[in-house]
Structure formats: structure tokens, C-alpha cells
Design an enzyme around this catalytic site. Structure first.
Site, PDB file in Angstrom:
ATOM      1  N   GLY A  13       0.889  -1.004   0.191  1.00 29.48           N
ATOM      2  CA  GLY A  13       0.099   0.163   0.083  1.00 29.48           C
ATOM      3  C   GLY A  13       0.968   1.204   0.013  1.00 29.48           C
ATOM      4  N   TYR A  15       1.583   3.276   2.398  1.00 35.88           N
ATOM      5  CA  TYR A  15       2.565   3.354   3.590  1.00 35.88           C
ATOM      6  C   TYR A  15       3.381   2.109   4.038  1.00 35.88           C
ATOM      7  CZ  TYR A  15       0.432   7.872   3.962  1.00 35.88           C
ATOM      8  OH  TYR A  15      -0.092   9.066   3.861  1.00 35.88           O
ATOM      9  N   GLY A  16       3.024   0.872   3.337  1.00 34.39           N
ATOM     10  CA  GLY A  16       3.607  -0.140   3.984  1.00 34.39           C
ATOM     11  C   GLY A  16       3.361  -1.342   2.972  1.00 34.39           C
ATOM     12  N   LYS A  33       1.907  -6.043   8.859  1.00 31.20           N
ATOM     13  CA  LYS A  33       2.069  -4.614   7.954  1.00 31.20           C
ATOM     14  C   LYS A  33       3.558  -4.059   8.548  1.00 31.20           C
ATOM     15  CE  LYS A  33      -0.086  -0.618   6.413  1.00 31.20           C
ATOM     16  NZ  LYS A  33      -1.593   0.213   6.555  1.00 31.20           N
ATOM     17  N   ASP A 132     -11.741   4.799   3.484  1.00 34.69           N
ATOM     18  CA  ASP A 132     -10.953   3.754   2.597  1.00 34.69           C
ATOM     19  C   ASP A 132     -11.362   2.567   2.224  1.00 34.69           C
ATOM     20  OD1 ASP A 132      -8.966   3.558   0.529  1.00 34.69           O
ATOM     21  OD2 ASP A 132      -7.425   2.616   1.698  1.00 34.69           O
TER      22      ASP A 132
END
Length: 139
Positions: A13, A15-16, A33, A132
Site C-alpha cells: 500500500g 505506507y507499507g 504490515k 478507504d
């Protein structure tokens, strides 16, 4: 991360990266994650802290993925979740493409919608707006 064996990459994603792992102590399969950036980046740090806070608040709810633990290693944050092997996008891709594609049966659509609404209701009861919702985030 020493107590986990990485089995593969599940997804990536903004951010990770999400890894499929096995807990070496109890053989449980989990999703971890791993945030890409270190805590030195203020925007990433705020996002990480908000995510951890919201997951701790919501994780005990029905139809919300369970956060088992959160830890830091070498300046990075790791979130350990229950592992779920598919998401709505993968399911839709399996059932809705190709020459032999079949629509998702209405009883399954109703069941999926029921669980989605229950999860959203849990968020709203705790003052959280998801922001989201997309098939990849519906496990």
C-alpha cells in the site's frame, strides 16, 4: 520480527507492505504490515500512530480485522494482524472474469453486504469514518 517466519508478500500500500508470516512459537499464520518509512518522516509517523490508535479501539469489534500486536524494530513499526487469505477484489476477480464467468449469487452478495454494514456500524458507533472502503480492504 525474530519470532515470525516470512512466507511471502500479500500486498503493498501507500505506507507499507503486508507480509504473510508464521509465528514460530505457535505456528499461527498472521499478516504483518511493515511500514516503509521510518518514524523520522512526520507524515508517516502521524499516519502510523493514527492507524494503531484506531485499530486498538476497533479491533475487538465483530467484522473488524484483529490486531494482535504492534512493535517497533530498527525505527520501523510492525502491525501483526489475524491472517485472512482473500479479499473482496480477489473474490470478484475469480468469479467475474473470463468466458465462463458467473455473477456472484445474490445470497452471497446479501451476506457480504450484511457483514460490511455491521463493520461500518461498529466504526460509526466509535466515532470513526473509514475513508478507504474498497474491495481490497474488505477481507
Amino acid at each position: 520480527m525474530n519470532k515470525y517466519e516470512v512466507l511471502g508478500v500479500v500486498g503493498e500500500g501507500a505506507y507499507g507492505i503486508v507480509l504473510k508470516c508464521r509465528n514460530k512459537e505457535n505456528a499461527e499464520t498472521v499478516a504483518i504490515k511493515k511500514f516503509k518509512e521510518s518514524e523520522d518522516d512526520e507524515k508517516v509517523r502521524k499516519t502510523m500512530m493514527r492507524e494503531v490508535r484506531l485499530l486498538k479501539l476497533l479491533s475487538a469489534g465483530e467484522n473488524i480485522v484483529t490486531l494482535h500486536e504492534a512493535f517497533r524494530r530498527k525505527g520501523r513499526l510492525y502491525l501483526v494482524f489475524e491472517y485472512l487469505d482473500t479479499d473482496l477484489k480477489k473474490y470478484m476477480d475469480l468469479t467475474g472474469k473470463g468466458p465462463n464467468a458467473t455473477p456472484v449469487p445474490m445470497d452471497i452478495v446479501k451476506r457480504l453486504m450484511f457483514h460490511l454494514v455491521k463493520g461500518i456500524t461498529h466504526c460509526h458507533q466509535h466515532g470513526v469514518l473509514h475513508r478507504d472502503l474498497k474491495p481490497q480492504n474488505l477481507l
